[in-house]
Design a protein around this motif. Structure first.
Motif, PDB file in Angstrom:
ATOM      1  N   ILE A 252       0.831  -1.196   0.000  1.00 33.02           N
ATOM      2  CA  ILE A 252       0.000   0.000   0.000  1.00 33.02           C
ATOM      3  C   ILE A 252       0.873   1.257   0.000  1.00 33.02           C
ATOM      4  O   ILE A 252       1.834   1.364   0.767  1.00 33.02           O
ATOM      5  N   ASP A 253       0.495   2.205  -0.850  1.00 29.96           N
ATOM      6  CA  ASP A 253       1.110   3.533  -0.863  1.00 29.96           C
ATOM      7  C   ASP A 253       0.230   4.418   0.024  1.00 29.96           C
ATOM      8  O   ASP A 253      -0.855   4.850  -0.380  1.00 29.96           O
ATOM      9  N   PHE A 254       0.686   4.703   1.232  1.00 30.21           N
ATOM     10  CA  PHE A 254      -0.200   5.303   2.239  1.00 30.21           C
ATOM     11  C   PHE A 254      -0.469   6.797   2.086  1.00 30.21           C
ATOM     12  O   PHE A 254      -1.575   7.244   2.423  1.00 30.21           O
ATOM     13  N   LEU A 258      -4.226   8.328   2.968  1.00 29.78           N
ATOM     14  CA  LEU A 258      -4.500   9.208   4.104  1.00 29.78           C
ATOM     15  C   LEU A 258      -4.930  10.596   3.639  1.00 29.78           C
ATOM     16  O   LEU A 258      -5.753  11.249   4.306  1.00 29.78           O
ATOM     17  N   ALA A 259      -4.413  11.042   2.507  1.00 26.72           N
ATOM     18  CA  ALA A 259      -4.879  12.321   1.965  1.00 26.72           C
ATOM     19  C   ALA A 259      -6.355  12.228   1.572  1.00 26.72           C
ATOM     20  O   ALA A 259      -7.140  13.152   1.822  1.00 26.72           O
ATOM     21  N   ALA A 260      -6.742  11.102   0.967  1.00 29.77           N
ATOM     22  CA  ALA A 260      -8.147  10.910   0.606  1.00 29.77           C
ATOM     23  C   ALA A 260      -9.015  10.851   1.850  1.00 29.77           C
ATOM     24  O   ALA A 260     -10.112  11.430   1.889  1.00 29.77           O
ATOM     25  N   LEU A 261      -8.534  10.186   2.886  1.00 23.67           N
ATOM     26  CA  LEU A 261      -9.305  10.088   4.126  1.00 23.67           C
ATOM     27  C   LEU A 261      -9.457  11.461   4.776  1.00 23.67           C
ATOM     28  O   LEU A 261     -10.546  11.833   5.230  1.00 23.67           O
ATOM     29  N   ARG A 294       3.932  10.549   9.422  1.00 22.19           N
ATOM     30  CA  ARG A 294       4.725  10.984   8.268  1.00 22.19           C
ATOM     31  C   ARG A 294       3.934  10.858   6.974  1.00 22.19           C
ATOM     32  O   ARG A 294       4.077  11.658   6.057  1.00 22.19           O
ATOM     33  N   ALA A 295       3.091   9.826   6.885  1.00 16.45           N
ATOM     34  CA  ALA A 295       2.331   9.578   5.663  1.00 16.45           C
ATOM     35  C   ALA A 295       1.123  10.487   5.532  1.00 16.45           C
ATOM     36  O   ALA A 295       0.614  10.689   4.427  1.00 16.45           O
ATOM     37  N   PRO A 304       3.710  22.426   6.766  1.00 17.39           N
ATOM     38  CA  PRO A 304       3.704  21.542   5.606  1.00 17.39           C
ATOM     39  C   PRO A 304       4.811  20.503   5.651  1.00 17.39           C
ATOM     40  O   PRO A 304       4.684  19.449   5.044  1.00 17.39           O
ATOM     41  N   SER A 305       5.875  20.771   6.364  1.00 16.44           N
ATOM     42  CA  SER A 305       6.970  19.809   6.419  1.00 16.44           C
ATOM     43  C   SER A 305       6.595  18.571   7.194  1.00 16.44           C
ATOM     44  O   SER A 305       7.300  17.573   7.167  1.00 16.44           O
ATOM     45  N   ALA A 306       5.440  18.613   7.909  1.00 22.48           N
ATOM     46  CA  ALA A 306       5.017  17.430   8.660  1.00 22.48           C
ATOM     47  C   ALA A 306       4.582  16.314   7.740  1.00 22.48           C
ATOM     48  O   ALA A 306       4.539  15.154   8.123  1.00 22.48           O
ATOM     49  N   ALA A 307       4.201  16.643   6.524  1.00 24.60           N
ATOM     50  CA  ALA A 307       3.793  15.614   5.563  1.00 24.60           C
ATOM     51  C   ALA A 307       5.013  15.126   4.806  1.00 24.60           C
ATOM     52  O   ALA A 307       5.838  15.905   4.358  1.00 24.60           O
ATOM     53  N   LEU A 308       5.102  13.839   4.635  1.00 25.27           N
ATOM     54  CA  LEU A 308       6.222  13.255   3.923  1.00 25.27           C
ATOM     55  C   LEU A 308       5.726  12.751   2.570  1.00 25.27           C
ATOM     56  O   LEU A 308       4.773  11.994   2.491  1.00 25.27           O
ATOM     57  N   GLU A 309       6.334  13.191   1.498  1.00 25.10           N
ATOM     58  CA  GLU A 309       5.831  12.869   0.171  1.00 25.10           C
ATOM     59  C   GLU A 309       5.936  11.376  -0.137  1.00 25.10           C
ATOM     60  O   GLU A 309       5.057  10.807  -0.757  1.00 25.10           O
ATOM     61  N   GLY A 310       6.972  10.733   0.305  1.00 31.37           N
ATOM     62  CA  GLY A 310       7.154   9.325  -0.039  1.00 31.37           C
ATOM     63  C   GLY A 310       7.424   8.508   1.186  1.00 31.37           C
ATOM     64  O   GLY A 310       8.513   7.988   1.360  1.00 31.37           O
TER      65      GLY A 310
END
Length: 314
Positions: A252-254, A258-261, A294-295, A304-310
């Motif tokens: 799974i690519d999380f 999680l963005a959709a949720l 992170r995900a 914004p740095s709290a989100a991790l792109e990959g």
């Protein structure tokens, strides 16, 4: 949570683009710990809540003085600042010889009634705890049972549970479970239509199950499920294999999930579901929350740095 936020005029307001997700951990993955120790661990780790499975090793729904024990637990959860959802997937709570038996599909009406009584009791416990939902599933269709008959049994069995949920004001969140009669999102909608779309019937979405067998990718499953979403379970999983895996060990690519949720405006708990990893429960609880944070997308007005792109690390 209502399916859509209402404006004063009664028209649905658009869902927010992002929202802060709230993470919990299931006690079915901490069965080697006493319940109070498990709750203290989750609070110390920074979880927002707990998915509480009613079972003999934690809050036994069949032992004496349930109301008093529930009252003490409610006070403890409040002290620790933990929200809760009530889960009913204990393997042997009703029968020491039949996993998840008897079920809502059992041929014996007295056995079905035992499962119904447990779910009604779970609704009452959830109301006393201030839980945001009660989780359940259909069970597997017994050998030799006609599929239409199985659906009739399920609808009949759930009717008094939904009546109890309506009285208590607690949603019943049915989980599509691989191998069960109600296995997919399409099956959930079949049940919903059969029952006349009752207000207190909602959905438990297990993200791993979406990866396992749904035709849509998990993020699309989240978007499709949004109007009925009342509880979320999460773990890693591989396509076609119903095995709950620690994060990073599946496919799974999380971040998109999680963005959709977050975009749905879902405000309940998203609970880590690792019931076969209880032998190392504290380790997985400690590891899972940083991974999910992170995900997850940054909350509105957050860093914004709290989100991790990959963040997927398999």
């Amino acid at each position: 949570m209502s399916p859509a936020t209402q404006r004063p005029g009664g028209t649905p307001a658009p869902a927010p683009e992002t929202s802060s997700l709230r993470f919990g951990y299931g006690t079915n993955g901490l069965t080697d710990l006493r319940l109070d120790d498990a709750l203290a661990l989750l609070a110390d780790l920074g979880y927002d809540g707990v998915g509480l499975t009613l079972d003999h090793m934690h809050l036994d729904p069949l032992a004496p003085d349930l109301a008093a024990r529930t009252h003490r637990l409610a006070a403890r959860l409040d002290t620790l600042g933990l929200d809760v959802t009530v889960e009913t997937g204990a393997r042997y709570v009703l029968d020491p010889r039949r996993k998840h038996g008897p079920s809502l599909l059992d041929p014996d009406p007295d056995d079905r009634a035992r499962r119904v009584a447990l779910l009604i009791r779970a609704v009452e416990v959830a109301a006393d705890l201030g839980a945001h939902a009660v989780h359940c599933f259909s069970g597997t269709a017994p050998a030799g049972t006609d599929r239409d008959e199985a659906w009739e049994r399920l609808a009949e069995a759930l009717t008094p549970v939904l009546e109890a949920a309506a009285r208590a004001g607690v949603p019943l969140a049915v989980e599509p479970e691989p191998g069960h009669l109600l296995a997919t999102l399409a099956d959930f909608h079949h049940l919903r239509r059969t029952l006349g779309d009752p207000e207190h019937l909602g959905l438990t979405l297990d993200i791993g199950h979406c990866q396992c067998l749904e035709p849509l990718p998990p993020a699309d499953c989240v978007r499709a499920a949004a109007p009925w979403l009342r509880h979320v379970q999460i773990e890693d999983m591989r396509r076609g294999v119903h095995e709950h895996l620690p994060f990073g060990e599946g496919e799974i690519d999380f971040p998109p999930v999680l963005a959709a949720l977050a975009a749905t405006g879902y405000r309940g708990l998203t609970v880590v579901e690792l019931p076969r990893h209880s032998h190392a429960g504290p380790h997985h609880a400690e590891r899972s929350l940083p991974f999910l944070r992170r995900a997850a997308p940054a909350p509105p007005h957050g860093d914004p740095s709290a989100a991790l792109e990959g963040s997927r690390t398999s």
